[in-house]
Write a protein that holds these residues in place. Structure first.
Motif, PDB file in Angstrom:
ATOM      1  N   UNK A 182       0.827  -1.207   0.000  1.00 35.33           N
ATOM      2  CA  UNK A 182       0.000   0.000   0.000  1.00 35.33           C
ATOM      3  C   UNK A 182       0.864   1.260   0.000  1.00 35.33           C
ATOM      4  N   UNK A 183       1.839   1.323   0.900  1.00 36.30           N
ATOM      5  CA  UNK A 183       2.683   2.516   1.004  1.00 36.30           C
ATOM      6  C   UNK A 183       3.523   2.699  -0.255  1.00 36.30           C
ATOM      7  N   UNK A 184       3.967   1.594  -0.865  1.00 31.20           N
ATOM      8  CA  UNK A 184       4.721   1.689  -2.124  1.00 31.20           C
ATOM      9  C   UNK A 184       3.873   2.252  -3.247  1.00 31.20           C
ATOM     10  N   UNK A 185       2.605   1.820  -3.304  1.00 27.49           N
ATOM     11  CA  UNK A 185       1.691   2.322  -4.337  1.00 27.49           C
ATOM     12  C   UNK A 185       1.375   3.806  -4.138  1.00 27.49           C
ATOM     13  N   UNK A 186       1.213   4.201  -2.880  1.00 27.13           N
ATOM     14  CA  UNK A 186       0.978   5.619  -2.578  1.00 27.13           C
ATOM     15  C   UNK A 186       2.156   6.449  -3.079  1.00 27.13           C
ATOM     16  N   UNK A 187       3.362   5.961  -2.814  1.00 25.26           N
ATOM     17  CA  UNK A 187       4.573   6.664  -3.245  1.00 25.26           C
ATOM     18  C   UNK A 187       4.661   6.704  -4.767  1.00 25.26           C
ATOM     19  N   UNK A 188       4.396   5.564  -5.417  1.00 27.04           N
ATOM     20  CA  UNK A 188       4.476   5.512  -6.882  1.00 27.04           C
ATOM     21  C   UNK A 188       3.488   6.469  -7.538  1.00 27.04           C
ATOM     22  N   UNK A 189       2.259   6.477  -7.023  1.00 33.61           N
ATOM     23  CA  UNK A 189       1.245   7.371  -7.597  1.00 33.61           C
ATOM     24  C   UNK A 189       1.643   8.839  -7.411  1.00 33.61           C
ATOM     25  N   UNK A 190       2.156   9.145  -6.233  1.00 33.96           N
ATOM     26  CA  UNK A 190       2.600  10.513  -5.985  1.00 33.96           C
ATOM     27  C   UNK A 190       3.734  10.903  -6.923  1.00 33.96           C
ATOM     28  N   UNK A 191       4.670   9.982  -7.153  1.00 30.34           N
ATOM     29  CA  UNK A 191       5.782  10.262  -8.062  1.00 30.34           C
ATOM     30  C   UNK A 191       5.279  10.510  -9.479  1.00 30.34           C
ATOM     31  N   UNK A 192       4.311   9.708  -9.910  1.00 35.57           N
ATOM     32  CA  UNK A 192       3.763   9.872 -11.257  1.00 35.57           C
ATOM     33  C   UNK A 192       3.112  11.237 -11.433  1.00 35.57           C
ATOM     34  N   UNK A 193       2.313  11.635 -10.433  1.00 38.00           N
ATOM     35  CA  UNK A 193       1.555  12.877 -10.533  1.00 38.00           C
ATOM     36  C   UNK A 193       2.407  14.124 -10.296  1.00 38.00           C
ATOM     37  N   UNK A 194       3.365  14.027  -9.387  1.00 35.88           N
ATOM     38  CA  UNK A 194       4.119  15.215  -8.988  1.00 35.88           C
ATOM     39  C   UNK A 194       5.500  15.334  -9.618  1.00 35.88           C
ATOM     40  N   UNK A 195       5.937  14.261 -10.255  1.00 35.54           N
ATOM     41  CA  UNK A 195       7.249  14.303 -10.886  1.00 35.54           C
ATOM     42  C   UNK A 195       7.171  13.864 -12.351  1.00 35.54           C
ATOM     43  N   UNK A 196       6.684  12.643 -12.569  1.00 39.66           N
ATOM     44  CA  UNK A 196       6.622  12.120 -13.926  1.00 39.66           C
ATOM     45  C   UNK A 196       5.769  12.946 -14.867  1.00 39.66           C
ATOM     46  N   UNK A 197       4.558  13.273 -14.428  1.00 41.48           N
ATOM     47  CA  UNK A 197       3.635  14.024 -15.290  1.00 41.48           C
ATOM     48  C   UNK A 197       4.168  15.413 -15.650  1.00 41.48           C
ATOM     49  N   UNK A 198       4.581  16.233 -14.663  1.00 38.36           N
ATOM     50  CA  UNK A 198       5.111  17.562 -15.017  1.00 38.36           C
ATOM     51  C   UNK A 198       6.343  17.495 -15.933  1.00 38.36           C
ATOM     52  N   UNK A 199       7.214  16.516 -15.710  1.00 42.44           N
ATOM     53  CA  UNK A 199       8.413  16.393 -16.534  1.00 42.44           C
ATOM     54  C   UNK A 199       8.071  16.050 -17.977  1.00 42.44           C
ATOM     55  N   UNK A 200       7.133  15.105 -18.154  1.00 40.09           N
ATOM     56  CA  UNK A 200       6.732  14.723 -19.509  1.00 40.09           C
ATOM     57  C   UNK A 200       5.999  15.860 -20.211  1.00 40.09           C
ATOM     58  N   UNK A 201       5.147  16.563 -19.462  1.00 38.62           N
ATOM     59  CA  UNK A 201       4.434  17.706 -20.049  1.00 38.62           C
ATOM     60  C   UNK A 201       5.415  18.789 -20.480  1.00 38.62           C
ATOM     61  N   UNK A 202       6.455  18.992 -19.666  1.00 32.58           N
ATOM     62  CA  UNK A 202       7.467  19.991 -20.017  1.00 32.58           C
ATOM     63  C   UNK A 202       8.199  19.597 -21.293  1.00 32.58           C
ATOM     64  N   UNK A 203       8.558  18.315 -21.412  1.00 35.68           N
ATOM     65  CA  UNK A 203       9.225  17.826 -22.623  1.00 35.68           C
ATOM     66  C   UNK A 203       8.324  18.001 -23.847  1.00 35.68           C
ATOM     67  N   UNK A 204       7.037  17.672 -23.673  1.00 39.44           N
ATOM     68  CA  UNK A 204       6.074  17.778 -24.767  1.00 39.44           C
ATOM     69  C   UNK A 204       5.916  19.231 -25.227  1.00 39.44           C
TER      70      UNK A 204
END
Length: 270
Positions: A25-47
């Protein structure tokens, strides 16, 4: 650091299952947070850094074409009612009607410029694994789904904000405070309560797994590999270029029609 997990020998099997689920559970919470707060903004910036200028040009033309079409409609309404065409009033009405579009255009411009800088200054986060470990500890201790009535819930928003900023020292400080106030991962002592907690964790894990899948199947994760492919980027630029050319042709035809409508004795607008 931590005080460890309270074990109950009579329920050893259930305790082990609970602890395993808590880790998941805690790993999934961390992964989702990373996707939304790090992965998504970085990919949007590249795009946006790669295609933003073309998208801005296209959007600007779309607004202009929309404005000309609407102006033609308003002029035609005046003609149909045998009323004089007051261009200044029509322009004021158009400004008002298209205000939101203009705001969105300005926001797009700012986003494009900001994305260029973000990509240019892309600095890897230091100590990310340590940050994640501390965050996961805090998830186990004070996440609302783990202990909804806990006295330490007041710290959860602080944890989220610190994690989004990747502020390791702040996370460590919160962990010290939480542990100092008696924070410990507690396993329910009663078998029935433990079973209910396990059931609840399984349900939350299912929700989180589906949430992560949904995130990964949406933009910008759907173009995560493509945005780094120069050929794909160039093809997208060509597609946008063709759309821009069609909009320019449409704008030219509309301007000709508008000029005809406003010409004395031809469009009957005067």
């Amino acid at each position: 650091m931590g005080k460890g997990i309270e074990h109950h020998p009579d329920n050893r099997k259930l305790v082990d299952e609970y602890n395993e689920l808590l880790e998941q559970f805690s790993g999934l919470i961390s992964n989702r947070s990373d996707l939304l707060n790090n992965g998504k903004p970085n990919l949007e910036a590249l795009y946006m850094a790669a295609l933003g200028e073309k998208k801005y040009e296209k959007f600007e033309l779309e607004i202009e074409v929309r404005r000309i079409k609407r102006k033609i409609d308003l002029i035609q309404q005046c003609i149909n009612r045998s009323e004089p065409v007051e261009e200044s009033k029509i322009e004021e009405q158009l400004d008002e009607e298209l205000e939101q579009w203009t705001v969105e255009l300005e926001e797009l411009y700012e986003k494009v410029e900001r994305s260029k800088q973000e990509v240019k200054l892309n600095i890897p986060v230091k100590n990310f694994e340590e940050i994640r470990k501390v965050y996961i500890k805090l998830v186990k201790l004070i996440h609302p789904d783990i202990d909804p009535s806990g006295e330490l819930l007041q710290y959860w928003d602080m944890v989220q904000q610190a994690y989004e900023r990747r502020d390791l020292e702040e996370l460590k400080s919160i962990l010290l405070v939480v542990e100092g106030k008696g924070g410990v991962v507690k396993v329910p002592p009663e078998e029935n309560e433990l079973k209910l907690k396990i059931k609840g964790l399984k349900e939350r894990i299912t929700v989180l797994v589906n949430s992560v899948k949904e995130i990964m199947s949406s933009f910008p994760f759907t173009i995560a590999d493509k945005i780094k492919d120069k050929i794909w980027v160039e093809d997208k630029k060509k597609e946008l270029g063709l759309e821009i050319s069609r909009l320019k042709e449409s704008r030219m035809e509309l301007l000709k029609h508008l000029e005809f409508m406003l010409e004395p004795g031809k469009g009957d607008a005067h």
